[in-house]
Write a protein that holds these residues in place. Structure first.
Motif, PDB file in Angstrom:
ATOM      1  N   THR A 294       2.237   1.496  10.072  1.00 27.32           N
ATOM      2  CA  THR A 294       0.880   1.069  10.267  1.00 27.32           C
ATOM      3  C   THR A 294       0.739   0.489  11.645  1.00 27.32           C
ATOM      4  O   THR A 294       1.770   0.264  12.473  1.00 27.32           O
ATOM      5  CB  THR A 294       0.855  -0.228   9.163  1.00 27.32           C
ATOM      6  OG1 THR A 294      -0.652  -0.669   9.103  1.00 27.32           O
ATOM      7  CG2 THR A 294       1.568  -1.306   9.421  1.00 27.32           C
TER       8      THR A 294
ATOM      9  N   ALA B  60      -3.783   7.276   8.918  1.00 29.08           N
ATOM     10  CA  ALA B  60      -2.946   6.109   8.861  1.00 29.08           C
ATOM     11  C   ALA B  60      -3.762   4.830   8.681  1.00 29.08           C
ATOM     12  O   ALA B  60      -4.868   4.794   9.088  1.00 29.08           O
ATOM     13  CB  ALA B  60      -2.149   5.992  10.115  1.00 29.08           C
TER      14      ALA B  60
ATOM     15  N   ASN C 240       0.843  -1.305  -0.015  1.00 29.82           N
ATOM     16  CA  ASN C 240       0.057  -0.080   0.076  1.00 29.82           C
ATOM     17  C   ASN C 240       0.643   1.369   0.026  1.00 29.82           C
ATOM     18  O   ASN C 240       0.323   2.450   0.185  1.00 29.82           O
ATOM     19  CB  ASN C 240      -0.957   0.126   1.348  1.00 29.82           C
ATOM     20  CG  ASN C 240      -1.925  -1.213   1.242  1.00 29.82           C
ATOM     21  OD1 ASN C 240      -2.948  -1.063   0.314  1.00 29.82           O
ATOM     22  ND2 ASN C 240      -1.660  -2.056   2.047  1.00 29.82           N
TER      23      ASN C 240
ATOM     24  N   LEU D 256       3.081   2.453   2.445  1.00 28.87           N
ATOM     25  CA  LEU D 256       2.936   3.499   3.221  1.00 28.87           C
ATOM     26  C   LEU D 256       4.060   3.439   4.289  1.00 28.87           C
ATOM     27  O   LEU D 256       5.138   2.762   3.941  1.00 28.87           O
ATOM     28  CB  LEU D 256       1.859   2.399   4.140  1.00 28.87           C
ATOM     29  CG  LEU D 256       0.323   2.495   3.738  1.00 28.87           C
ATOM     30  CD1 LEU D 256      -0.618   1.795   4.542  1.00 28.87           C
ATOM     31  CD2 LEU D 256      -0.352   3.807   3.322  1.00 28.87           C
TER      32      LEU D 256
END
Length: 260
Positions: free
Chosen positions: A117, A191, A112, A114
């Protein structure tokens, strides 16, 4: 990214009853490229002896001793300075990870695109028995949501230092984990949580007996000291915090029949 080193920070203080199991939950990870950075906060029991016994057989485990009891914030910051990994994760000495915790989170970050997480977690008692309670955070958590309630279990958070750098940890003894994640969310605004349960949080008897007044005091200090708000503004934020804790957060706590 798939083979990046993960630095796992574990502060300890008189943790002889739990530390072996906590370390083993990391050693049992399906993802093996990690280092554990343990900082002992001047334990007076057999915590250090147990850690030394384990790390004698596993070079991925490092130990540093503080000369005087300084609190988890100081211990975590000491470990953070020594961390070599691209990713930083946290585990308290009495909590546990499920075996695929790191692999699933790293895959989620990569898939993703990111930099941070976290996940849900189940609660267990001091003896490791399931309490039938699962804490499920908002899957898309905003800074404003986190501002009024710490939905992130510290044992589940993991972040990418290539994006954030090493995020310094407050030396305040209480609620420094909440302040840490507020720093993260302030930068990225929102987030995403891994939609799975990946850890076990141990509910200790002494944490249950903590007075409500002390809890209010520590949370108020976040608004007054960390955010630097005036007394009236901090009090207003605290009122909204209490409302969130009592009226909203319970919707994120589910009854489950879980086994370890």
């Amino acid at each position: 990214m798939p083979n990046s080193l993960v630095s796992i920070i574990i502060p300890t203080f008189n943790s002889e009853k739990f530390i072996t199991e906590a370390i083993q939950s990391v050693q049992n990870q399906t993802y093996i490229n990690w280092e554990i950075l343990i900082v002992d906060d001047a334990s007076t029991d057999n915590t250090v002896e147990l850690i030394n016994k384990i790390r004698a057989k596993d070079s991925r485990i490092k130990l540093h001793l503080l000369k005087s009891n300084s609190g988890t914030g100081v211990a975590r910051n000491k470990a953070l300075k020594q961390a070599q990994g691209r990713y930083i994760a946290f585990l308290d000495a009495d909590d546990l990870w499920m075996p695929e915790k790191l692999q699933k989170q790293l895959d989620f970050l990569h898939d993703n695109n990111l930099s941070f997480t976290f996940s849900s977690y189940d609660c267990i008692d001091e003896d490791g028995n399931p309490l039938g309670k699962r804490v499920i955070p908002p899957q898309n958590l905003s800074y404003n949501q986190l501002f009024f309630c710490n939905y992130i279990g510290n044992l589940t958070g993991i972040y990418d230092t290539n994006f954030f750098g090493k995020i310094a940890i407050s030396s305040i003894r209480k609620r420094q984990d909440w302040m840490h994640w507020l720093t993260v969310l302030k930068k990225i605004k929102k987030a995403r949580a891994v939609p799975e349960t990946l850890a076990y949080y141990r509910v200790r008897k002494n944490s249950i007996s903590a007075s409500k007044l002390d809890l209010v005091k520590h949370n108020f200090a976040v608004y007054k000291q960390y955010h630097g708000y005036s007394w009236p503004l901090a009090i207003g934020c605290m009122v909204l915090f209490l409302f969130t804790q009592l009226a909203i957060k319970p919707f994120y706590i589910k009854k489950v029949s879980s086994l370890i």
